[in-house]
Design a protein around this motif. Structure first.
Motif, mmCIF file in Angstrom:
data_model
loop_
_atom_site.group_PDB
_atom_site.id
_atom_site.type_symbol
_atom_site.label_atom_id
_atom_site.label_comp_id
_atom_site.label_asym_id
_atom_site.label_seq_id
_atom_site.Cartn_x
_atom_site.Cartn_y
_atom_site.Cartn_z
ATOM 1 N N SER A 26 0.960 -0.970 0.085
ATOM 2 C CA SER A 26 0.206 0.152 0.128
ATOM 3 C C SER A 26 0.928 0.911 -0.013
ATOM 4 C CB SER A 26 -0.617 -0.114 0.945
ATOM 5 O OG SER A 26 -0.195 0.171 2.243
ATOM 6 N N LEU A 27 0.331 2.592 -0.403
ATOM 7 C CA LEU A 27 0.690 3.283 -0.278
ATOM 8 C C LEU A 27 -0.307 4.979 0.684
ATOM 9 C CD1 LEU A 27 2.662 3.699 -3.865
ATOM 10 C CD2 LEU A 27 3.696 3.596 -1.765
ATOM 11 N N GLY A 28 0.117 4.658 1.190
ATOM 12 C CA GLY A 28 -1.277 5.664 2.135
ATOM 13 C C GLY A 28 -2.447 4.353 1.867
ATOM 14 N N LEU A 30 -3.794 3.799 -0.705
ATOM 15 C CA LEU A 30 -3.952 3.662 -2.041
ATOM 16 C C LEU A 30 -3.827 2.041 -1.745
ATOM 17 C CD1 LEU A 30 -3.999 6.364 -2.574
ATOM 18 C CD2 LEU A 30 -3.050 5.394 -4.775
ATOM 19 N N TYR A 64 -1.350 0.865 -8.297
ATOM 20 C CA TYR A 64 -2.012 1.019 -6.581
ATOM 21 C C TYR A 64 -3.173 2.203 -7.024
ATOM 22 C CZ TYR A 64 2.039 0.045 -4.856
ATOM 23 O OH TYR A 64 3.363 -0.538 -3.905
ATOM 24 N N ALA A 71 -2.020 5.962 -8.807
ATOM 25 C CA ALA A 71 -0.462 5.786 -8.364
ATOM 26 C C ALA A 71 -0.019 4.880 -9.118
ATOM 27 C CB ALA A 71 0.285 6.112 -7.147
ATOM 28 N N ALA A 139 1.958 9.896 -9.401
ATOM 29 C CA ALA A 139 0.711 9.716 -8.103
ATOM 30 C C ALA A 139 -0.307 10.935 -8.965
ATOM 31 C CB ALA A 139 0.483 10.276 -7.046
ATOM 32 N N SER A 144 -0.428 12.679 -3.929
ATOM 33 C CA SER A 144 0.663 13.324 -4.881
ATOM 34 C C SER A 144 1.825 12.870 -2.917
ATOM 35 C CB SER A 144 0.745 13.787 -6.069
ATOM 36 O OG SER A 144 1.541 15.170 -5.326
ATOM 37 N N VAL A 147 1.704 9.996 -0.648
ATOM 38 C CA VAL A 147 1.756 9.003 -1.360
ATOM 39 C C VAL A 147 2.911 9.195 -1.222
ATOM 40 C CG1 VAL A 147 2.615 7.467 -3.496
ATOM 41 C CG2 VAL A 147 -0.126 8.238 -2.831
ATOM 42 N N SER A 150 4.587 8.295 2.516
ATOM 43 C CA SER A 150 4.049 6.831 2.942
ATOM 44 C C SER A 150 4.983 6.067 2.827
ATOM 45 C CB SER A 150 2.135 6.780 2.311
ATOM 46 O OG SER A 150 2.350 5.003 2.513
#
Length: 156
Positions: A26-28, A30, A64, A71, A139, A144, A147, A150
Motif C-alpha cells: 500500500s501507499l497511504g 492506496l 495502486y 499511483a 501519483a 501525491s 503517497v 507513505s
C-alpha cells in the motif's frame, strides 16, 4: 522422488520470486492492485522509453488505487549506486531538454535524498536514486505528497 527433488525446489524458488520484493502492498490509503516483476517489469519499463534499455538488473512496477485515485511505483535496481545515479542524471537531462511529456518543476531534500518533482500526464512524479535503486513514483496530484511520504516511511 529424490531425483525430482532439485526440480521441485527450483519450481518453488522460481514461483516465490514472482512476488514483489521492493514495492509495498500500500501507499497511504492506496492499495496494490497489480504488479509486474522480473522480465515483465523490465519489458514494461523499457517499452515506455524511446531509447529502449533503461531498466535495471531487477525491476518491479506496482499499480495502486483508491476509488478514482491512482499511483504507479517503478523501482529498478542496478549493480551499483553509481549506475543508479547515472540513470537518474540521464533521465533528468532528457526531461530538462524537452521532448518528453514531463516538465521539471522542483528539487527538494527529504531524509537525505535529493528528490526531483516533475509534472506530466496529469500527475506528479517523484524521481530519485536510493543506493542502487532508481525510484519513479507517479501519483494523482491530490494525493501525491501523501503517497510520497507513505512510501518514504516504508523500508525497501
Amino acid at each position: 522422488m529424490l531425483k525430482k527433488l532439485p526440480l521441485i525446489i527450483l519450481l518453488i524458488i522460481s514461483s516465490c520470486s514472482k512476488k514483489p520484493q521492493m514495492i509495498p502492498q500500500s501507499l497511504g490509503e492506496l492499495k496494490l492492485d497489480k504488479f509486474l516483476v522480473g522480465k515483465e517489469a523490465r519489458e514494461f519499463i523499457n517499452q515506455m522509453h524511446v531509447s529502449g534499455m533503461v531498466a535495471g538488473d531487477r525491476n518491479e512496477v506496482g499499480f495502486y488505487s483508491l476509488d478514482t485515485l491512482k499511483a504507479v511505483l517503478y523501482i529498478s535496481k542496478f549493480k551499483s549506486s553509481e549506475i543508479a545515479e547515472q540513470k537518474l542524471e540521464q533521465m533528468l537531462i532528457k526531461i530538462a531538454h524537452g521532448g518528453t511529456p514531463f516538465v521539471l518543476h522542483n528539487q527538494f531534500r527529504i531524509q537525505n535524498r535529493d528528490i526531483f518533482l516533475v509534472f506530466g500526464m496529469g500527475q506528479s512524479h517523484y524521481i530519485y536514486a536510493d543506493k542502487d535503486k532508481l525510484i519513479w513514483l507517479s501519483a494523482d496530484m491530490p494525493i501525491s505528497l501523501v503517497v510520497l511520504h507513505s512510501f518514504l516511511k516504508q523500508k525497501m
